[in-house]
Design an enzyme around this catalytic site. Structure first.
Site, PDB file in Angstrom:
ATOM      1  N   GLU A  69       9.867  15.670  15.121  1.00  7.90           N
ATOM      2  CA  GLU A  69      10.456  15.762  13.788  1.00  7.90           C
ATOM      3  C   GLU A  69       9.930  16.996  13.070  1.00  7.90           C
ATOM      4  O   GLU A  69       8.720  17.175  12.964  1.00  7.90           O
ATOM      5  CB  GLU A  69      10.005  14.535  12.983  1.00  7.90           C
ATOM      6  CG  GLU A  69      11.092  13.633  12.597  1.00  7.90           C
ATOM      7  CD  GLU A  69      10.603  12.460  11.769  1.00  7.90           C
ATOM      8  OE1 GLU A  69       9.421  12.081  11.841  1.00  7.90           O
ATOM      9  OE2 GLU A  69      11.431  11.916  11.048  1.00  7.90           O
ATOM     10  N   GLY A  75       7.120   4.985   8.099  1.00  8.53           N
ATOM     11  CA  GLY A  75       6.224   6.124   8.272  1.00  8.53           C
ATOM     12  C   GLY A  75       6.332   6.674   9.671  1.00  8.53           C
ATOM     13  O   GLY A  75       7.370   6.536  10.327  1.00  8.53           O
ATOM     14  N   CYS A 122      13.483  11.005   7.172  1.00  7.38           N
ATOM     15  CA  CYS A 122      13.508  10.626   8.585  1.00  7.38           C
ATOM     16  C   CYS A 122      14.922  10.670   9.150  1.00  7.38           C
ATOM     17  O   CYS A 122      15.097  10.635  10.358  1.00  7.38           O
ATOM     18  CB  CYS A 122      12.880   9.255   8.782  1.00  7.38           C
ATOM     19  SG  CYS A 122      13.535   8.039   7.674  1.00  7.38           S
ATOM     20  N   GLU A 139      10.253   1.200  10.299  1.00  2.00           N
ATOM     21  CA  GLU A 139      11.178   2.323  10.100  1.00  2.00           C
ATOM     22  C   GLU A 139      10.382   3.573  10.432  1.00  2.00           C
ATOM     23  O   GLU A 139       9.569   4.024   9.617  1.00  2.00           O
ATOM     24  CB  GLU A 139      11.658   2.380   8.647  1.00  2.00           C
ATOM     25  CG  GLU A 139      12.450   1.178   8.185  1.00  2.00           C
ATOM     26  CD  GLU A 139      13.826   1.080   8.828  1.00  2.00           C
ATOM     27  OE1 GLU A 139      14.231   2.010   9.566  1.00  2.00           O
ATOM     28  OE2 GLU A 139      14.488   0.054   8.609  1.00  2.00           O
ATOM     29  N   LEU A 140      10.592   4.124  11.621  1.00  4.42           N
ATOM     30  CA  LEU A 140       9.705   5.192  12.107  1.00  4.42           C
ATOM     31  C   LEU A 140      10.436   6.533  12.133  1.00  4.42           C
ATOM     32  O   LEU A 140      11.424   6.724  11.437  1.00  4.42           O
ATOM     33  CB  LEU A 140       9.148   4.780  13.466  1.00  4.42           C
ATOM     34  CG  LEU A 140       8.516   3.372  13.469  1.00  4.42           C
ATOM     35  CD1 LEU A 140       8.032   2.992  14.855  1.00  4.42           C
ATOM     36  CD2 LEU A 140       7.382   3.265  12.463  1.00  4.42           C
ATOM     37  N   LYS A 163       0.848  -1.194   0.000  1.00  3.74           N
ATOM     38  CA  LYS A 163       0.000   0.000   0.000  1.00  3.74           C
ATOM     39  C   LYS A 163       0.882   1.242   0.000  1.00  3.74           C
ATOM     40  O   LYS A 163       1.471   1.596   1.011  1.00  3.74           O
ATOM     41  CB  LYS A 163      -0.894   0.031   1.246  1.00  3.74           C
ATOM     42  CG  LYS A 163      -1.956   1.125   1.137  1.00  3.74           C
ATOM     43  CD  LYS A 163      -2.431   1.630   2.474  1.00  3.74           C
ATOM     44  CE  LYS A 163      -1.561   2.705   3.032  1.00  3.74           C
ATOM     45  NZ  LYS A 163      -1.477   3.929   2.207  1.00  3.74           N
TER      46      LYS A 163
END
Ligand code: ADP
Length: 482
Positions: A385, A232, A288, A254-255, A179
Site C-alpha cells: 500500500e 488498520g 485503504c 478491516e485491513l 482505543k
C-alpha cells in the site's frame, strides 16, 4: 469560526469519568500541517484498560436489557449532537489529522449517517422460526448482543471509522472499550464527550488512549471482551487475530488494500479521470480503498495519462484549514519516507515521473501529488500500500492481462474498473478477487453497502444490513414435546 476545542478532551473516559493515566504520563499530539503540538493525551496502558473493560462489563446487562426504542432514542440524539457540532468537530479533525476542512466536514456527516442507518437497522434484527423435521418440535433462532466490544481505530478517518463500529454496537446493546490512534485521538475522545452529553449510561462507552500494544494486549487477554473490531494495517490485524485465539473472540478486521483501478479502451475517459482523482487523491492518498495501481489499456493509455497529469497538477497542497486546499500533509515523517521510498524504487526500476515525485517546498510532511508511468510488477508498490498521493500507471493489452495483474496481490479490498460494455462489467464481478468492486465509480463507500475485504484485507463487513451481524450472537432454541 466554530471553536475547535469545544469537544476536545485530554483524558480517558472510563466508567463515566474523565481520567488521566495512572502514572500521569502523557503523549503530545501534533498538527501535521504545522508541526505544532496541539495538546496532550494520557499515555495509558494495561491497568486503565482493565478498568475500562470492568466498566463496560458491568454496564452491559442493563444496556442490553434497555427498551429498544430507548436505546435508539440515544442513538438519534448522538446523531443530532454530532451534526449540530459538525464544524467544531471537523476543525478538530483537520488540526490533528491534516485533511482539508471540507473533507473533515464530510467525514463527520458520514459518521452521522452510520448512526442513522443502524438506528434503522436495529429495528429489523429478526430471528427465525425454522420448520422442524419432526412433529412436536419448534426451532427458534434468536439474536443477542455479543457483550463488550473492543474497538481499535486508525488515524486516517479518526471519526467515521469509530462511527461505523459504535453505531451497530450501541444499536443492538453492546458496550464498548475503544482505543483511537495516538496520532489522532481527539476525534475519538470527542465521541465519549458527545455520548456523555446526550445521556449514555456510565460504562457503556469507554475510551482509553496511549500505548497501543499495552492497551490492545489487555483487551485481547480479557475473556469478558467478546469481540474486537479493528481497522488498520494488515500486520497489526494479524497480531490481533493471533491474540484473539486464547479467548476465542469474534474478530472483525478491516485491513490494508492494494486497489487496482482498471481503465479499458471503451471507458468514458473523463469519467474515469474523475474517478481516479477521487479514489487516488482523497485524503492525500491515505485511505485503504485508494487506487494503488492504475492499469490502463494500451489504446487509451497516452490520452489517459495526459489528462491525469493535467488534473494532478491542478491539485492544491497546503494546510487543510486554508480555503482551496485539496491536499493536506502526510500523517508523519515515517509516512513521508515510505512514500518517497516507493517513488525512488520505481525510478530505479525504470518508471518515469510524469509530474510531482518529491517532497514539496512547503516542507514538513508535504509530498507532491505524483503520477508515474511505466509502472511494472517488480516495483514495491505493486505489492504494498502506498498510502500517499502517488498514482503509478501500468499499461496492459488484453482484458485477461488486466484482470491477472489486478488480482496479483495478497490484498482484496476494493477494485475499480471503467468500461461501457455490460458483459465485460459482469465478467469483472466474477473475476476480480475483491470484497468491493466499483464499476464506473471511484467512490463506493456508503452506509447501505457492506464494506470489507477478502484475502489479507480482512474479515467481516461494516455497513449495510450485514454490518450488524458481527455484533450479534445467534442462538438456537429447540422447544420439544409440543
Ligand atoms: P496505520 O499504519 O494505519 O497507523 P496501525 O495498524 O499501525 O495502522 O494502526 C491502527 C491502530 O492500531 C492504531 O490505533 C494503533 O495505535 C493500533 N495499534 C498499533 N499496534 C497495535 C498493537 N500491537 N495492538 C493493538 N493495537 C495496535
Amino acid at each position: 469560526m466554530a471553536d475547535w476545542k469545544n469537544w476536545m478532551r485530554e483524558a480517558n473516559y472510563i466508567a463515566g469519568a474523565w481520567v488521566g493515566a495512572d502514572d500521569g504520563a502523557t503523549l503530545d499530539v501534533t498538527n501535521p500541517a504545522t508541526g505544532e503540538v496541539i495538546g496532550q493525551i494520557p499515555k495509558s496502558g494495561h491497568s486503565e484498560t482493565m478498568r475500562a473493560i470492568d466498566a463496560a462489563h458491568a454496564a452491559f446487562p442493563a444496556f442490553a436489557a434497555m427498551d429498544l426504542m430507548g436505546r435508539l432514542a440515544l442513538l438519534w440524539k448522538l446523531h443530532d449532537a454530532l451534526m449540530d457540532n459538525q464544524d467544531s468537530l471537523a476543525e478538530l479533525l483537520t488540526r490533528e489529522m491534516g485533511k482539508p476542512l471540507a473533507e473533515a466536514k464530510g467525514e463527520i456527516a458520514i459518521g452521522a449517517q452510520y448512526l442513522r442507518w443502524y438506528a434503522e437497522e436495529a429495528r429489523r434484527v429478526k430471528g427465525e422460526i425454522v420448520p422442524a423435521g419432526v412433529n412436536g418440535r419448534r426451532i427458534l433462532v434468536t439474536k443477542h448482543p455479543v457483550g463488550v466490544v473492543g474497538m481499535i481505530t486508525p488515524w486516517n478517518f479518526p471519526s467515521s471509522m469509530l462511527a461505523r463500529k459504535l453505531a451497530p454496537a450501541l444499536a443492538v446493546g453492546c458496550t464498548v472499550v475503544a482505543k483511537p490512534s495516538e496520532e489522532t485521538p481527539y476525534s475519538g475522545l470527542a465521541w465519549a464527550a458527545l455520548a456523555e452529553d446526550v445521556g449514555y449510561p456510565k460504562g457503556v462507552i469507554n475510551i482509553v488512549t496511549g500505548d497501543a500494544p499495552a492497551i490492545g494486549g489487555a483487551m485481547m487477554a480479557r475473556p469478558e471482551l467478546r469481540k474486537v473490531t479493528f481497522t488498520g494495517s494488515t500486520n497489526v490485524g494479524k497480531l490481533l487475530i493471533r491474540q484473539s485465539a486464547d479467548t476465542v473472540k469474534k474478530v472483525s478486521m478491516e485491513l490494508g488494500g492494494n486497489a487496482p483501478f482498471i481503465v479499458f479502451d471503451d471507458a468514458d475517459l473523463d469519467r474515469a479521470i474523475d474517478g481516479v482523482m477521487a479514489s487516488k487523491f482523497r485524503n492525500s492518498g491515505q485511505t485503504c480503498v485508494c487506487a494503488n495501481r492504475v492499469f490502463v489499456q494500451a489504446g487509451v493509455h497516452d490520452e489517459f495519462v495526459a489528462k491525469l497529469v493535467e488534473k494532478t497538477r491542478a491539485l492544491k497542497l497546503g494546510n487543510g484549514m486554508d480555503a482551496g486546499v485539496t491536499q493536506g500533509p502526510l500523517i508523519n515523517q515515517a509516512a513521508l519516507k515510505k512514500v518517497e521510498g516507493f517513488v525512488e524504487d520505481a525510478k530505479a526500476k525504470g518508471a518515469t515521473v510524469a509530474t510531482g515525485g518529491m517532497r514539496d517546498q512547503l516542507g514538513g510532511t508535504f509530498f507532491q501529488p505524483t503520477v508515474l508511468t511505466g509502472a511494472k510488477a517488480d516495483m514495491e508498490f505493486a505489492q504494498e500500500e502506498i498510502f500517499g498521493p502517488v498514482a503509478p500507471v501500468f499499461k496492459f493489452e488484453t482484458d485477461q492481462d488486466g484482470i491477472d495483474m489486478a488480482n496479483n496481490t495478497r490484498f482484496g479490498l476494493a477494485a475499480y474498473a471503467y468500461t461501457s460494455d455490460l458483459a465485460r462489467a459482469m465478467r469483472l464481478d466474477r473475476d476480480l478477487q475483491y470484497g468491493m468492486v466499483g464499476i464506473n465509480s471511484g467512490m463506493i463507500t456508503t452506509v447501505e453497502a457492506p464494506f470489507g475485504g477478502v484475502k489479507e484485507s480482512g474479515l467481516g463487513k461494516e455497513g449495510g444490513s450485514q454490518g450488524v451481524e458481527d455484533y450479534l450472537d445467534t442462538k438456537y432454541v429447540c422447544i420439544d414435546g409440543l
